[in-house]
Design a protein around this motif. Sequence first.
Motif, short mmCIF file in Angstrom:
data_model
loop_
_atom_site.label_atom_id
_atom_site.label_comp_id
_atom_site.label_asym_id
_atom_site.label_seq_id
_atom_site.Cartn_x
_atom_site.Cartn_y
_atom_site.Cartn_z
N LYS A 31 0.84 -1.20 0.00
CA LYS A 31 0.00 0.00 0.00
C LYS A 31 0.88 1.25 0.00
O LYS A 31 1.77 1.37 0.84
N GLU A 32 0.63 2.12 -0.97
CA GLU A 32 1.34 3.41 -1.08
C GLU A 32 2.85 3.22 -1.03
O GLU A 32 3.57 3.98 -0.37
N GLY A 33 3.32 2.22 -1.76
CA GLY A 33 4.75 1.99 -1.89
C GLY A 33 5.41 1.26 -0.76
O GLY A 33 6.60 0.97 -0.81
N MET A 34 4.65 0.92 0.29
CA MET A 34 5.21 0.24 1.45
C MET A 34 4.58 -1.14 1.60
O MET A 34 3.47 -1.39 1.13
N ILE A 35 5.31 -2.04 2.26
CA ILE A 35 4.78 -3.36 2.55
C ILE A 35 3.78 -3.24 3.68
O ILE A 35 4.14 -2.83 4.80
N HIS A 36 2.54 -3.57 3.43
CA HIS A 36 1.48 -3.47 4.45
C HIS A 36 1.44 -4.71 5.32
O HIS A 36 1.35 -4.62 6.55
N SER A 37 1.50 -5.89 4.67
CA SER A 37 1.42 -7.14 5.44
C SER A 37 1.94 -8.29 4.61
O SER A 37 1.98 -8.23 3.38
N ILE A 38 2.34 -9.35 5.30
CA ILE A 38 2.81 -10.59 4.68
C ILE A 38 2.14 -11.75 5.41
O ILE A 38 2.13 -11.79 6.65
N GLY A 373 22.00 5.01 6.33
CA GLY A 373 21.18 5.48 7.43
C GLY A 373 19.69 5.23 7.22
O GLY A 373 18.85 5.97 7.75
N ARG A 374 19.37 4.16 6.49
CA ARG A 374 17.98 3.89 6.15
C ARG A 374 17.50 2.66 6.91
O ARG A 374 18.05 1.56 6.77
N SER A 375 16.41 2.81 7.67
CA SER A 375 15.79 1.68 8.34
C SER A 375 14.57 1.18 7.58
O SER A 375 13.94 0.21 7.99
N ASP A 376 14.26 1.84 6.45
CA ASP A 376 13.04 1.51 5.70
C ASP A 376 13.31 0.66 4.46
O ASP A 376 12.38 0.31 3.74
N ILE A 377 14.56 0.33 4.20
CA ILE A 377 14.91 -0.50 3.04
C ILE A 377 15.85 -1.62 3.50
O ILE A 377 16.29 -1.65 4.64
N GLY A 378 16.12 -2.57 2.59
CA GLY A 378 17.07 -3.63 2.90
C GLY A 378 16.47 -4.88 3.49
O GLY A 378 17.17 -5.86 3.74
N GLU A 379 15.16 -4.86 3.75
CA GLU A 379 14.48 -5.99 4.36
C GLU A 379 13.03 -5.99 3.89
O GLU A 379 12.45 -4.93 3.64
N LEU A 380 12.43 -7.18 3.78
CA LEU A 380 11.05 -7.30 3.33
C LEU A 380 10.16 -7.70 4.50
O LEU A 380 10.01 -8.87 4.83
N SER A 381 9.61 -6.69 5.16
CA SER A 381 8.69 -6.92 6.27
C SER A 381 7.73 -5.74 6.34
O SER A 381 7.96 -4.70 5.71
N ALA A 382 6.66 -5.91 7.09
CA ALA A 382 5.64 -4.87 7.18
C ALA A 382 6.25 -3.56 7.66
O ALA A 382 7.05 -3.53 8.60
N GLY A 383 5.88 -2.47 6.98
CA GLY A 383 6.38 -1.15 7.32
C GLY A 383 7.61 -0.74 6.54
O GLY A 383 8.02 0.43 6.61
N LYS A 384 8.22 -1.67 5.79
CA LYS A 384 9.38 -1.34 4.97
C LYS A 384 8.94 -0.97 3.55
O LYS A 384 7.82 -1.28 3.13
N CYS A 385 9.83 -0.33 2.82
CA CYS A 385 9.54 0.01 1.43
C CYS A 385 9.39 -1.26 0.59
O CYS A 385 10.11 -2.25 0.80
N ALA A 386 8.49 -1.22 -0.38
CA ALA A 386 8.30 -2.35 -1.28
C ALA A 386 9.34 -2.28 -2.39
O ALA A 386 9.05 -1.97 -3.54
N ASP A 387 10.59 -2.54 -2.01
CA ASP A 387 11.74 -2.59 -2.91
C ASP A 387 12.20 -4.04 -2.98
O ASP A 387 12.63 -4.60 -1.95
N LEU A 388 12.14 -4.65 -4.14
CA LEU A 388 12.44 -6.07 -4.23
C LEU A 388 12.73 -6.48 -5.66
O LEU A 388 12.51 -5.72 -6.60
N PHE A 389 13.26 -7.69 -5.80
CA PHE A 389 13.40 -8.26 -7.15
C PHE A 389 13.05 -9.74 -7.10
O PHE A 389 13.08 -10.37 -6.03
#
Length: 457
Positions: A31-38, A373-389
């Motif tokens: 949702k809105e570019g972020m991971i909402h739930s898994i 200094g980013r806590s919102d990227i680098g991991e795929l979990s709720a609340g993180k950015c939806a950045d993935l491949f």
Amino acid sequence: MNEINCLRNIAYLVVGNEEGEVLRNVDMVIKEGMIHSIGHGICDNDDFSFIDASRWIIYPGLVNTHHHFFQAFFRNQPEFRWPEDVLSWIRRIYPLFAKLNESSFYHTAIICIAELIKNGCTTAFDHQYCYPKHAGTYLADRQFEAARLLGMRFVAGRGANTLPPCEGGIVPAEMVESTSSFLRDVERLVKDYHSNAPGSMEQVVVAPCQPVNCREQTFEEAFLLARESGIRFHTHLGEGESPVMQKLHGIRSAEWMEKIGIFGSDVWVAHAWELDENEIARLGELNIGVSHCPAPVFLVGEQVTDLRRMMLADIRIGLGVDGCASNDNSNLAECIRTSYLLQCLVASRRGYSAPDPEDYLKFATRGGASLLGRSDIGELSAGKCADLFALNVDRLDMVGGLQAPSAIPAKLGIGGPTAMTMIQGRIVWRDGEFPGLDEGALTEQARIELSRITGAE
């Protein structure tokens, strides 16, 4: 359709967290570019626009922590292959860099960002220290323009060289700036582009090129500006320049940095392959991070970055592509495998094991996020950015290799473009295409610019 809100029935989801979790057959709601739930079965209704991910391994997007986009016009040139040492190479190739104009920085950024995205990179830091006087100062701006076109999460490192040749610098006078003009431009870029908000797509880092090409004042004032502006500080360090620093200042580079007061969790350096055991320990104590770039280590052939000792010293480690004039490509996924092989090569002579295969993916994801200094990227979990491949498991080269998905990038390697790359919930690459963009047209435009600058095709 570039924006979807669910990846359904993911075959393997490599979370990228500290525990090294790999989830099976789960859905991801965006949702809105972020991971909402898994979770299991959470996309099973008509409210979702979904992609069937049942034949995919999904990884966190890669984070590139050191690059020089502008060098893309100087790749694969036999006369500029690495000589005996890095500083001699700099003296030879910088006069070519001085030919670039403002338009060149847009097209070289397009070239590098496109290749990064194709190979799973979703956040790119570029160390742009090439500012020929005739090209003006709006060069990082053109890189932001290119990043926006392709959808890359972009961090601009505004660099500079401030020590003229007449005072011992090795950069042509055409590319030397004053400390004051450099820092004024950093302030402008921060005002125009930088955001520390969660999910920020654009940030700025102050990044004087390296100790041997800058005045001490430049480093001191740049670091002060970083602290005052709430941005980060980056430079080259331990790339073969320490003997020169020893002659100029009586101390090696790492000690020189500490002496002038540059340290802390908002600082990271590129390379650090020439640091000795004591210097590595001190970097850890000073909380300075390191971007490991394996390609130039292979090319220079002197010392191999001691990643195991850096890990033991609690140094934050990321991976970097480095410039195209040395590495020649912009494939961060390749760096995961080459760094793994390089560490295995030297482990036995050092008397301890190389980092585990899974560690290199961590360097390229959570490690890179930490350097930036980013806590919102680098991991795929709720609340993180939806950045993935995504990688497709239905390939012959995947047969027999699915027992440890987190180790695939290091052990098998990622042998071609991803099935899909997503940044901030937007699909920027899928099935061999950049949705909504004409790669052929972008390629032709870049070739025309290359010909104008170098006469090459």
